[in-house]
Design a protein around this motif. Structure first.
Motif, PDB file in Angstrom:
ATOM      1  N   ASP A 171     -13.906 -27.097 -52.063  1.00  0.00           N
ATOM      2  CA  ASP A 171     -13.536 -26.202 -51.106  1.00  0.00           C
ATOM      3  C   ASP A 171     -12.378 -27.080 -50.079  1.00  0.00           C
ATOM      4  O   ASP A 171     -11.571 -26.427 -49.805  1.00  0.00           O
ATOM      5  CB  ASP A 171     -14.696 -25.619 -50.166  1.00  0.00           C
ATOM      6  N   ILE A 172     -12.764 -28.176 -49.603  1.00  0.00           N
ATOM      7  CA  ILE A 172     -11.978 -29.206 -48.979  1.00  0.00           C
ATOM      8  C   ILE A 172     -10.633 -29.405 -49.633  1.00  0.00           C
ATOM      9  O   ILE A 172      -9.482 -29.367 -48.996  1.00  0.00           O
ATOM     10  CB  ILE A 172     -12.539 -30.401 -48.457  1.00  0.00           C
ATOM     11  N   TYR A 173     -10.604 -29.497 -50.975  1.00  0.00           N
ATOM     12  CA  TYR A 173      -9.428 -29.781 -51.576  1.00  0.00           C
ATOM     13  C   TYR A 173      -8.430 -28.763 -51.443  1.00  0.00           C
ATOM     14  O   TYR A 173      -7.099 -28.880 -50.971  1.00  0.00           O
ATOM     15  CB  TYR A 173      -9.747 -30.145 -52.890  1.00  0.00           C
ATOM     16  N   GLU A 174      -8.919 -27.403 -51.690  1.00  0.00           N
ATOM     17  CA  GLU A 174      -8.049 -26.283 -51.902  1.00  0.00           C
ATOM     18  C   GLU A 174      -7.335 -25.939 -50.741  1.00  0.00           C
ATOM     19  O   GLU A 174      -6.226 -25.546 -50.581  1.00  0.00           O
ATOM     20  CB  GLU A 174      -8.975 -24.971 -52.479  1.00  0.00           C
ATOM     21  N   ASP A 175      -8.077 -25.884 -49.586  1.00  0.00           N
ATOM     22  CA  ASP A 175      -7.623 -25.195 -48.375  1.00  0.00           C
ATOM     23  C   ASP A 175      -7.121 -26.356 -47.370  1.00  0.00           C
ATOM     24  O   ASP A 175      -6.600 -26.102 -46.635  1.00  0.00           O
ATOM     25  CB  ASP A 175      -8.849 -24.302 -47.582  1.00  0.00           C
ATOM     26  N   ASN A 177      -7.187 -30.632 -47.851  1.00  0.00           N
ATOM     27  CA  ASN A 177      -6.442 -31.651 -48.492  1.00  0.00           C
ATOM     28  C   ASN A 177      -4.910 -31.403 -48.935  1.00  0.00           C
ATOM     29  O   ASN A 177      -4.246 -31.793 -48.836  1.00  0.00           O
ATOM     30  CB  ASN A 177      -7.276 -32.497 -49.584  1.00  0.00           C
ATOM     31  N   ASN A 178      -4.985 -30.226 -49.818  1.00  0.00           N
ATOM     32  CA  ASN A 178      -3.709 -29.860 -50.391  1.00  0.00           C
ATOM     33  C   ASN A 178      -3.121 -28.849 -49.507  1.00  0.00           C
ATOM     34  O   ASN A 178      -2.000 -28.279 -49.672  1.00  0.00           O
ATOM     35  CB  ASN A 178      -4.029 -29.367 -52.028  1.00  0.00           C
ATOM     36  N   GLY A 179      -4.024 -27.877 -48.651  1.00  0.00           N
ATOM     37  CA  GLY A 179      -3.539 -26.874 -47.994  1.00  0.00           C
ATOM     38  C   GLY A 179      -2.503 -27.401 -46.952  1.00  0.00           C
ATOM     39  O   GLY A 179      -1.614 -26.513 -46.604  1.00  0.00           O
ATOM     40  N   VAL A 180      -2.780 -28.680 -46.401  1.00  0.00           N
ATOM     41  CA  VAL A 180      -1.786 -29.086 -45.333  1.00  0.00           C
ATOM     42  C   VAL A 180      -0.396 -29.246 -46.144  1.00  0.00           C
ATOM     43  O   VAL A 180       0.504 -28.954 -45.495  1.00  0.00           O
ATOM     44  CB  VAL A 180      -2.011 -29.977 -44.748  1.00  0.00           C
ATOM     45  N   TYR A 181      -0.264 -29.553 -47.225  1.00  0.00           N
ATOM     46  CA  TYR A 181       0.988 -29.652 -48.165  1.00  0.00           C
ATOM     47  C   TYR A 181       1.567 -28.442 -48.315  1.00  0.00           C
ATOM     48  O   TYR A 181       2.889 -28.301 -48.376  1.00  0.00           O
ATOM     49  CB  TYR A 181       0.641 -30.555 -49.407  1.00  0.00           C
ATOM     50  N   ARG A 182       0.763 -27.435 -48.602  1.00  0.00           N
ATOM     51  CA  ARG A 182       1.309 -26.252 -49.116  1.00  0.00           C
ATOM     52  C   ARG A 182       1.820 -25.701 -47.717  1.00  0.00           C
ATOM     53  O   ARG A 182       2.803 -24.757 -47.899  1.00  0.00           O
ATOM     54  CB  ARG A 182       0.239 -25.286 -49.593  1.00  0.00           C
ATOM     55  N   ALA A 183       1.214 -25.866 -46.705  1.00  0.00           N
ATOM     56  CA  ALA A 183       1.978 -25.403 -45.436  1.00  0.00           C
ATOM     57  C   ALA A 183       3.256 -26.036 -45.146  1.00  0.00           C
ATOM     58  O   ALA A 183       4.309 -25.510 -44.970  1.00  0.00           O
ATOM     59  CB  ALA A 183       0.908 -25.590 -44.290  1.00  0.00           C
ATOM     60  N   GLY A 184       3.125 -27.276 -45.341  1.00  0.00           N
ATOM     61  CA  GLY A 184       4.386 -28.091 -44.841  1.00  0.00           C
ATOM     62  C   GLY A 184       5.512 -28.061 -45.762  1.00  0.00           C
ATOM     63  O   GLY A 184       6.804 -28.086 -45.273  1.00  0.00           O
ATOM     64  N   ASP A 194      -0.082 -18.065 -45.065  1.00  0.00           N
ATOM     65  CA  ASP A 194      -1.355 -18.048 -45.863  1.00  0.00           C
ATOM     66  C   ASP A 194      -1.812 -19.600 -46.092  1.00  0.00           C
ATOM     67  O   ASP A 194      -3.161 -19.747 -45.768  1.00  0.00           O
ATOM     68  CB  ASP A 194      -1.015 -17.844 -47.425  1.00  0.00           C
ATOM     69  N   ALA A 195      -1.252 -20.696 -46.279  1.00  0.00           N
ATOM     70  CA  ALA A 195      -1.432 -21.952 -46.157  1.00  0.00           C
ATOM     71  C   ALA A 195      -2.346 -22.210 -45.023  1.00  0.00           C
ATOM     72  O   ALA A 195      -3.344 -22.946 -44.795  1.00  0.00           O
ATOM     73  CB  ALA A 195      -0.647 -22.984 -46.690  1.00  0.00           C
ATOM     74  N   CYS A 196      -1.445 -22.133 -43.813  1.00  0.00           N
ATOM     75  CA  CYS A 196      -1.631 -22.523 -42.596  1.00  0.00           C
ATOM     76  C   CYS A 196      -3.091 -21.937 -42.152  1.00  0.00           C
ATOM     77  O   CYS A 196      -4.206 -22.402 -41.576  1.00  0.00           O
ATOM     78  CB  CYS A 196      -0.701 -22.418 -41.628  1.00  0.00           C
ATOM     79  N   ALA A 197      -3.424 -20.641 -42.385  1.00  0.00           N
ATOM     80  CA  ALA A 197      -4.518 -19.826 -42.187  1.00  0.00           C
ATOM     81  C   ALA A 197      -5.774 -20.388 -42.801  1.00  0.00           C
ATOM     82  O   ALA A 197      -6.743 -20.699 -42.350  1.00  0.00           O
ATOM     83  CB  ALA A 197      -4.514 -18.239 -42.484  1.00  0.00           C
ATOM     84  N   GLY A 198      -5.357 -20.963 -44.160  1.00  0.00           N
ATOM     85  CA  GLY A 198      -6.435 -21.583 -44.880  1.00  0.00           C
ATOM     86  C   GLY A 198      -6.887 -22.845 -44.362  1.00  0.00           C
ATOM     87  O   GLY A 198      -8.089 -23.362 -44.254  1.00  0.00           O
ATOM     88  N   VAL A 199      -5.922 -23.709 -43.914  1.00  0.00           N
ATOM     89  CA  VAL A 199      -6.380 -25.081 -43.465  1.00  0.00           C
ATOM     90  C   VAL A 199      -7.252 -24.815 -42.011  1.00  0.00           C
ATOM     91  O   VAL A 199      -8.402 -25.372 -42.133  1.00  0.00           O
ATOM     92  CB  VAL A 199      -4.942 -25.549 -42.766  1.00  0.00           C
ATOM     93  N   PHE A 200      -6.819 -24.042 -41.301  1.00  0.00           N
ATOM     94  CA  PHE A 200      -7.663 -23.694 -40.029  1.00  0.00           C
ATOM     95  C   PHE A 200      -9.279 -23.228 -40.465  1.00  0.00           C
ATOM     96  O   PHE A 200     -10.297 -23.002 -39.977  1.00  0.00           O
ATOM     97  CB  PHE A 200      -6.891 -22.693 -38.926  1.00  0.00           C
TER      98      PHE A 200
END
Length: 339
Positions: A171-175, A177-184, A194-200
């Motif tokens: 769960d941590i990886y998807e949204d 650990n990797n989610g911050v990269y998908r946002a950036g 979508d990525a930023c919403a998942g991070v938070f």
């Protein structure tokens, strides 16, 4: 390679996608892949800037593997051949004798077309890359290298809790650990949203989970805490601004900020973190995001050393074990990288 903390990335037209590790051999107690766990045979190549590599740095220190597994630290700022050893005298790693980690990749597979990523484990006698499987390296350090662990090493991946640890880590990886990269690295507003919403969303769940427990799984440190920490410790320094994950800062979440400080102040965590390397890498290498390459002066790091009071929740950081000793000579984080 031009940017990306680990070099293991691919871009679609609008969204970031992380590639799988190409070299996934395992170093095991029985040597079933041809790579037995042996003291002095391998060299761990890391960047203190990279969250995936930092997991291995923390695990190695907690488990007391410094004498068994030597460590090379790459320059946080890459050139067009990726990770380089310009921090060492003469610009060469003193053990492997190479200038670039890419040379160990070439020794393993000539003309390998993928990215050169850290962490990487290299076979010292042959100079060949063994593995760059960042998801597996730390699990094997915890479970396959036990014969080389220090006395009092913690059990970071206890068998009775592995299913729960695996679920939490996934769960941590998807949204996160990797989610911050998908946002950036998003190239389109919707992908970023979508990525930023998942991070938070993930951070809110973690804050709730950690409100009444000191650690993520059970009452001791596990691999799950290591994987969360390496993202949290970078959050305000780079992910909040550089990757536009700016709905809130880590310091604005009472629970997660206290949890992160608790880990930072635990031997083996904060004493491996180099904020100078982290900031210079992200802001100077990701020129598509930060074309000026200007490195910000903030944030103020002094808060990392303030009281966290998480010990009031109980828990035993090292279980039946003990804290690691002092940082090995020559592996200390320079003053400019510390609070």
């Amino acid at each position: 390679m031009s940017g990306g903390s680990d070099g293991n990335r691919a871009y679609g037209h609008t969204a970031f996608k992380r590639s799988r590790s190409h070299f996934a051999d395992r170093i095991t107690a029985d040597g079933r892949d041809g790579w037995p766990a042996e003291a002095g045979r391998y060299r761990l190549v890391v960047s203190r800037a990279c969250p995936w590599a930092s997991r291995a740095v923390i695990s190695r220190r907690l488990l007391g593997l410094e004498d068994a597994l030597s460590m090379a630290i790459a320059d946080p700022v890459q050139d067009d051949r990726s990770w380089r050893f310009t921090l060492d005298p003469g610009g060469r790693d003193p053990v492997l004798g190479i200038r670039y980690l890419a040379e160990a990749y070439d020794a393993r597979e000539t003309g390998y077309p993928g990215g050169v990523s850290v962490p990487a484990v290299v076979d010292v006698p042959s100079g060949r890359l063994v593995t760059n499987d960042y998801q597996r390296i730390t699990l094997d350090l915890a479970t396959e290298w036990t014969g080389l662990h220090r006395p009092g090493a913690p059990d970071l991946y206890p068998s009775r809790r592995r299913d729960e640890i695996d679920t939490v880590m996934a769960d941590i990886y998807e949204d996160l650990n990797n989610g911050v990269y998908r946002a950036g690295f998003a190239h389109e507003q919707g992908a970023y949203d979508d990525a930023c919403a998942g991070v938070f969303r993930c951070l809110e769940k973690l804050s709730s989970r950690l409100a009444d427990r000191r650690y993520l799984v059970g009452d001791t440190l596990t691999e799950a805490d290591i994987r969360l920490f390496t993202t949290l410790v970078r959050f305000d320094a780079v992910y909040h601004g550089h990757f536009k994950c700016n709905r809130r800062k880590l310091t604005e979440d009472r629970v997660l900020w206290a949890y992160a400080r608790d880990l930072f102040q635990t031997p083996g965590f904060g004493d491996t973190v180099d904020f100078d390397h982290i900031k210079r890498h992200y802001y100077q290498v990701h020129t598509g995001i930060n074309p000026t390459r200007i490195v910000p002066l903030g944030p103020d790091l002094s808060g990392w050393l303030t009281p966290h009071h998480r010990e009031e929740l109980g828990g035993r950081p090292f279980g039946e074990g003990t804290p690691p000793g002092p940082v090995r000579a020559g592996e200390e984080v320079p003053r400019q990288g510390r609070p």
